[in-house]
Design a protein around this motif. Structure first.
Motif, short mmCIF file in Angstrom:
data_model
loop_
_atom_site.label_atom_id
_atom_site.label_comp_id
_atom_site.label_asym_id
_atom_site.label_seq_id
_atom_site.Cartn_x
_atom_site.Cartn_y
_atom_site.Cartn_z
N ASP A 174 0.83 -1.28 -0.10
CA ASP A 174 0.06 0.00 -0.29
C ASP A 174 0.90 1.19 -0.24
O ASP A 174 0.39 2.25 0.19
N ASP A 175 2.20 1.23 -0.05
CA ASP A 175 3.05 2.31 0.11
C ASP A 175 4.22 2.19 -0.95
O ASP A 175 5.12 1.87 -0.67
N PRO A 176 3.71 2.88 -2.16
CA PRO A 176 4.89 2.84 -3.46
C PRO A 176 6.43 3.48 -2.72
O PRO A 176 7.37 3.39 -3.39
N TRP A 177 6.32 4.49 -1.87
CA TRP A 177 7.32 5.04 -1.46
C TRP A 177 8.15 4.55 -0.25
O TRP A 177 8.73 5.22 0.40
N SER A 178 7.64 3.44 0.00
CA SER A 178 8.25 2.73 1.41
C SER A 178 9.53 2.80 1.30
O SER A 178 10.33 2.47 0.27
N SER A 179 10.33 2.99 2.54
CA SER A 179 11.79 2.58 2.37
C SER A 179 12.11 1.23 2.27
O SER A 179 13.39 0.95 1.68
N ALA A 180 11.43 0.16 2.20
CA ALA A 180 11.66 -1.26 1.84
C ALA A 180 11.73 -1.39 0.34
O ALA A 180 12.61 -1.94 0.01
N TRP A 181 10.77 -0.63 -0.36
CA TRP A 181 11.12 -0.49 -1.90
C TRP A 181 12.34 0.08 -2.01
O TRP A 181 13.18 -0.13 -3.17
N ASN A 182 12.80 1.27 -1.51
CA ASN A 182 13.90 2.17 -1.83
C ASN A 182 15.16 1.24 -1.55
O ASN A 182 16.33 1.56 -2.16
N ALA A 183 15.19 0.22 -0.87
CA ALA A 183 16.23 -0.39 -0.28
C ALA A 183 16.56 -1.60 -1.35
O ALA A 183 17.68 -1.95 -1.55
N ILE A 184 15.56 -1.69 -2.35
CA ILE A 184 15.82 -2.60 -3.67
C ILE A 184 16.48 -2.00 -4.73
O ILE A 184 16.05 -0.96 -5.09
N ARG A 185 17.42 -2.59 -5.16
CA ARG A 185 18.19 -2.11 -6.50
C ARG A 185 17.17 -2.23 -7.78
O ARG A 185 16.97 -3.38 -8.02
N PRO A 186 16.79 -1.09 -8.41
CA PRO A 186 15.79 -1.42 -9.57
C PRO A 186 16.62 -1.85 -10.74
O PRO A 186 17.60 -1.68 -10.71
N VAL A 187 15.92 -2.63 -11.41
CA VAL A 187 16.17 -2.98 -12.83
C VAL A 187 15.70 -1.82 -13.96
O VAL A 187 14.41 -1.90 -13.94
N ASP A 188 16.52 -1.24 -14.44
CA ASP A 188 16.13 -0.41 -15.43
C ASP A 188 15.64 -1.00 -17.06
O ASP A 188 16.64 -1.70 -17.33
N VAL A 189 14.64 -1.05 -17.32
CA VAL A 189 13.93 -1.70 -18.24
C VAL A 189 13.66 -0.67 -19.46
O VAL A 189 12.86 0.30 -19.43
N THR A 190 14.51 -0.99 -20.60
CA THR A 190 14.30 -0.08 -21.98
C THR A 190 12.90 -0.33 -22.68
O THR A 190 12.62 -1.46 -22.82
N LEU A 191 11.96 0.66 -22.89
CA LEU A 191 10.84 0.47 -23.61
C LEU A 191 11.01 1.20 -25.16
O LEU A 191 11.81 2.02 -25.22
N SER A 192 10.28 0.73 -26.01
CA SER A 192 10.21 1.16 -27.43
C SER A 192 8.74 1.45 -27.48
O SER A 192 7.66 1.04 -27.02
N GLY A 193 8.45 1.87 -29.00
CA GLY A 193 7.24 2.12 -29.37
C GLY A 193 6.57 1.03 -29.62
O GLY A 193 7.08 0.13 -30.28
N GLN A 194 4.96 0.81 -29.63
CA GLN A 194 4.45 -0.28 -30.11
C GLN A 194 4.05 -0.07 -31.48
O GLN A 194 3.26 0.74 -31.76
N ALA A 195 4.97 -0.60 -32.38
CA ALA A 195 4.75 -0.52 -33.95
C ALA A 195 4.35 -1.81 -34.70
O ALA A 195 4.42 -1.82 -35.98
N VAL A 196 3.61 -2.45 -33.94
CA VAL A 196 3.18 -3.70 -34.65
C VAL A 196 2.01 -3.74 -35.15
O VAL A 196 1.47 -4.11 -36.55
N ALA A 197 0.89 -3.44 -34.32
CA ALA A 197 -0.32 -3.33 -34.69
C ALA A 197 -1.08 -1.49 -34.52
O ALA A 197 -0.63 -1.22 -33.49
N PRO A 198 -2.11 -1.31 -35.18
CA PRO A 198 -2.51 -0.07 -35.00
C PRO A 198 -3.46 -0.09 -33.99
O PRO A 198 -4.18 -1.09 -33.63
N PRO A 199 -3.57 1.13 -33.37
CA PRO A 199 -3.05 2.46 -33.38
C PRO A 199 -1.32 2.29 -33.15
O PRO A 199 -0.98 1.52 -31.80
N ARG A 200 -0.41 2.63 -33.84
CA ARG A 200 0.82 2.39 -33.59
C ARG A 200 1.59 3.84 -32.93
O ARG A 200 0.89 4.82 -33.01
N LEU A 201 2.94 3.44 -32.30
CA LEU A 201 3.57 4.53 -31.73
C LEU A 201 5.18 4.01 -32.11
O LEU A 201 5.65 3.03 -31.80
#
Length: 335
Positions: A49-76
């Protein structure tokens, strides 16, 4: 001086022992950076219930690269959100994933047809070889879809009267006819009468639990199986969203989140201020979600301890044999 051959033998023995120790205590010897999200076991209460909890901050995040959805319309073609940061935790009962991304605006009011909400989703593959693009018949997806407007509705639901307070009122059907047809007091709420979750007066969560098996098959789970909880908070230009569910779940359309298992997942993010909606979204490729096994005591490690003792004994024997052999190139021992 110790001969070079003996030093190499000793070094090889130390490497074998180190590898065995790392394996015994769950430390990966090799890893693919950025392709694996390792779930962390919570030492206390899971901060669902707390996205800004210190417990979350203690975990090293994984940076995930995003791309535009270009397969099916409507595309980005180019992503409006280039990166999402992910963390995940479990305790004895629940699994939770935290998504975090940068957004300059909060978009949670969609009463006006020209406005769109900020959104985020996690999709889990329910089979091997599943297409990341909404799955296929041979491999379906379970999707957890958080919506900023649904989160706002949980606090105070907005309807068209708030956006257009001076709009004329529709005619009302006779109460007995309207209620008997399940259309509500206004008589024209057909979406609500059809069971459309977007038209519901009361929402169980800000996250919709869905299943898909190809383009055009996205389906909301029945209300009684909507078991994914959501919590979100916007701070200093950053959205943080937590989605969670019980680990044990017998629903075949839900992601199998077994302790000690791995499953492939992907993420999607929508920026409402930039017109993102439906297929217009920023998406990731598949990555592996690794859920740790149960906590192990020292006795649970006996196979590894036994293996290390054998390695030590073998290494000592090899060193003893080597000490009895003449050094190569130096001739035999003096007589």
């Amino acid at each position: 001086m110790i001969p070079r051959e003996r030093r190499l033998r000793a070094l090889g023995l130390l490497l074998v022992i180190l590898t065995a120790l790392l394996t015994a205590f769950g430390v990966p010897v090799t890893s693919a950076q950025g392709t694996t999200l390792r779930v962390v076991r919570s030492e206390g209460t899971l901060p669902t219930d707390d996205p800004w909890s210190s417990a979350w901050n203690a975990i090293r995040p994984v940076d995930v690269t995003l791309s535009g959805q270009a397969v099916a319309p409507p595309r980005l073609l180019l992503p409006n959100v280039p990166t999402v940061r992910a963390r995940a935790m479990i305790d004895g009962e629940r699994f939770a994933v935290l998504l975090e991304w940068t957004d300059t605006t909060i978009d949670e009011d969609v009463i006006d047809v020209s406005r769109f909400a900020d959104q985020a989703a996690v999709q889990f593959a329910l089979g091997s070889g599943t297409s990341v693009c909404m799955g296929q018949q041979a491999g379906a997806l379970n999707i957890w879809h958080w919506k900023a407007d649904w989160a706002a509705d949980l606090a105070a639901r907005k309807d068209i009267e708030q956006r257009f307070p001076n709009a004329p009122q529709d005619e009302h059907l006779p109460p007995d006819l309207a209620e008997g047809a399940g259309l509500g007091p206004d008589g024209f709420l057909t979406g609500r009468a059809a069971g459309n979750p977007r038209s519901a007066l009361v929402r169980p969560s800000s996250v919709e639990d869905l299943v898909a098996a190809g383009f055009g098959t996205l389906t909301s789970e029945p209300l009684e199986r909507q078991d994914v909880a959501g919590a979100s908070a916007y701070r200093d230009g950053i959205w943080r969203v937590v989605m969670s569910r019980r680990l044990d779940n017998a629903d075949p359309n839900d992601a199998p989140l077994a302790v000690g298992s791995a499953i492939v997942v992907a993420f999607a993010v929508w920026d409402g201020a930039k017109g993102d909606r439906n297929g217009t979204k920023s998406v990731s490729a598949w990555l592996s979600l690794v859920i740790p096994g149960r906590e192990m005591s020292l006795l649970d490690h006996w196979p590894f301890l036994a293996m290390m003792l054998v390695v030590l004994a073998l290494g000592a024997w090899l060193l003893w044999i080597g000490s009895r052999q003449p050094a190569v190139g130096l001739g035999g021992p003096p007589s």
